[in-house]
Scaffold this active site. Structure first.
Site, short mmCIF file in Angstrom:
data_model
loop_
_atom_site.label_atom_id
_atom_site.label_comp_id
_atom_site.label_asym_id
_atom_site.label_seq_id
_atom_site.Cartn_x
_atom_site.Cartn_y
_atom_site.Cartn_z
N GLY A 116 29.26 -46.44 -44.37
CA GLY A 116 29.39 -47.94 -44.61
C GLY A 116 28.13 -48.55 -43.40
O GLY A 116 28.02 -48.13 -42.65
N GLN B 93 24.51 -55.88 -38.28
CA GLN B 93 24.29 -54.35 -37.94
C GLN B 93 22.95 -54.71 -38.32
O GLN B 93 21.82 -54.31 -37.65
CB GLN B 93 25.24 -53.48 -38.70
CG GLN B 93 26.09 -53.35 -38.42
CD GLN B 93 26.85 -51.99 -38.89
OE1 GLN B 93 27.02 -51.52 -39.86
NE2 GLN B 93 26.76 -50.17 -37.90
N CYS C 132 29.46 -45.10 -35.27
CA CYS C 132 28.83 -45.43 -35.84
C CYS C 132 27.53 -45.63 -35.35
O CYS C 132 26.48 -45.39 -34.76
CB CYS C 132 29.08 -47.50 -35.25
SG CYS C 132 28.81 -48.46 -35.53
N LEU C 133 26.51 -46.47 -36.69
CA LEU C 133 24.87 -46.58 -36.89
C LEU C 133 24.55 -47.52 -36.01
O LEU C 133 23.59 -47.17 -35.00
CB LEU C 133 24.46 -47.04 -38.21
CG LEU C 133 24.95 -46.26 -39.79
CD1 LEU C 133 24.60 -46.64 -40.87
CD2 LEU C 133 24.50 -45.02 -39.26
N HIS D 158 37.10 -50.07 -40.28
CA HIS D 158 35.82 -50.68 -38.72
C HIS D 158 34.64 -51.82 -39.23
O HIS D 158 33.78 -52.46 -39.06
CB HIS D 158 34.87 -48.90 -39.70
CG HIS D 158 33.70 -48.73 -38.51
ND1 HIS D 158 34.17 -47.78 -37.57
CD2 HIS D 158 32.83 -49.36 -38.94
CE1 HIS D 158 32.25 -47.91 -37.25
NE2 HIS D 158 32.18 -48.52 -37.13
N GLU D 159 34.19 -51.55 -40.63
CA GLU D 159 33.02 -52.35 -40.43
C GLU D 159 33.79 -53.79 -40.88
O GLU D 159 32.97 -54.88 -40.92
CB GLU D 159 32.53 -52.65 -42.93
CG GLU D 159 32.64 -51.07 -42.83
CD GLU D 159 31.00 -50.62 -41.86
OE1 GLU D 159 30.99 -51.50 -41.56
OE2 GLU D 159 30.84 -49.39 -41.94
N HIS E 135 33.25 -55.48 -37.69
CA HIS E 135 31.81 -55.65 -37.74
C HIS E 135 31.23 -57.29 -37.82
O HIS E 135 30.69 -58.16 -37.40
CB HIS E 135 30.44 -54.75 -38.63
CG HIS E 135 30.47 -53.73 -38.15
ND1 HIS E 135 29.94 -53.26 -36.32
CD2 HIS E 135 30.43 -52.30 -38.68
CE1 HIS E 135 29.23 -52.15 -36.20
NE2 HIS E 135 30.24 -52.04 -37.45
ZN LIG Z 1 29.81 -49.92 -37.57
#
Ligand SMILES: [Zn+2]
Length: 171
Positions: free
Chosen positions: A45, A50, A92-93, A134-135, A138
């Site tokens: 995701g 991000q 998480c990226l 999670h997304e 963000h």
């Molecule tokens: Zn993330």
């Protein structure tokens, strides 16, 4: 185009994203870039902030690596119903090389708009439910590590600073 993913503690990740008001070529390009960036990473995701774009757009693909991709594009996503609880490890990226268990709802109903401007609803459980939560976090400037207890967060901050420094040391 693959974009650079911002990483913790970049202050851009803490900003709230604004709702999308118009679906145009620029937005389609953004979604295309987000998908390419997510698949390249690889991740399951990615949210627009991000890559430094503060608009309420997320992409998700939880399909197994050896199966054909199933890209979810959610514009202005909203959790309209949630149920149950789960406690799974997340990564998480934007927080590379760190994982921790996070308490989430086990089941969510998400409403959003797709690139055609149509309203879409997902009833999600398991990994997909976690990915949506999670997304969407963000988009409100919340990282999964923000859900840790104050003590665990303190340990994370110390440990993460060290690993980030080590990662910078040339081999
Ligand atoms: Zn993330």
């Amino acid at each position: 185009m693959i974009r650079r993913i911002l990483t913790y503690p970049d202050p851009e990740l803490k900003k709230k994203s604004a709702p999308v008001t118009i679906i145009n070529e620029k937005l389609r390009e953004l979604v295309q870039d987000m998908a390419e960036t997510m698949y390249d990473a690889p991740g399951v995701g990615l949210a627009a902030p991000q890559i430094g774009v503060h608009q309420r757009v997320i992409v998700i693909d939880i399909s197994p690596k050896d199966e054909k991709p199933e890209l979810i594009v959610a514009i202005n996503p909203e959790i309209v119903h949630s149920e149950g609880e789960c406690y799974e490890e997340e990564g998480c990226l934007s927080v590379p090389r760190y994982g921790a268990n996070v308490r989430r709802h086990a089941f969510v109903v998400v409403k959003a708009v797709n690139l055609e401007g149509e309203e879409v609803t997902w009833k999600a459980e398991g990994l997909l439910a976690i990915a949506f939560q999670h997304e969407i976090d963000h988009l409100d400037g919340i990282l999964f590590v923000d859900h840790l207890s104050p003590l665990k967060k303190e340990i994370f901050r110390k440990k993460y600073r060290q690993t980030a420094e080590q990662a910078r040391v040339p081999a």
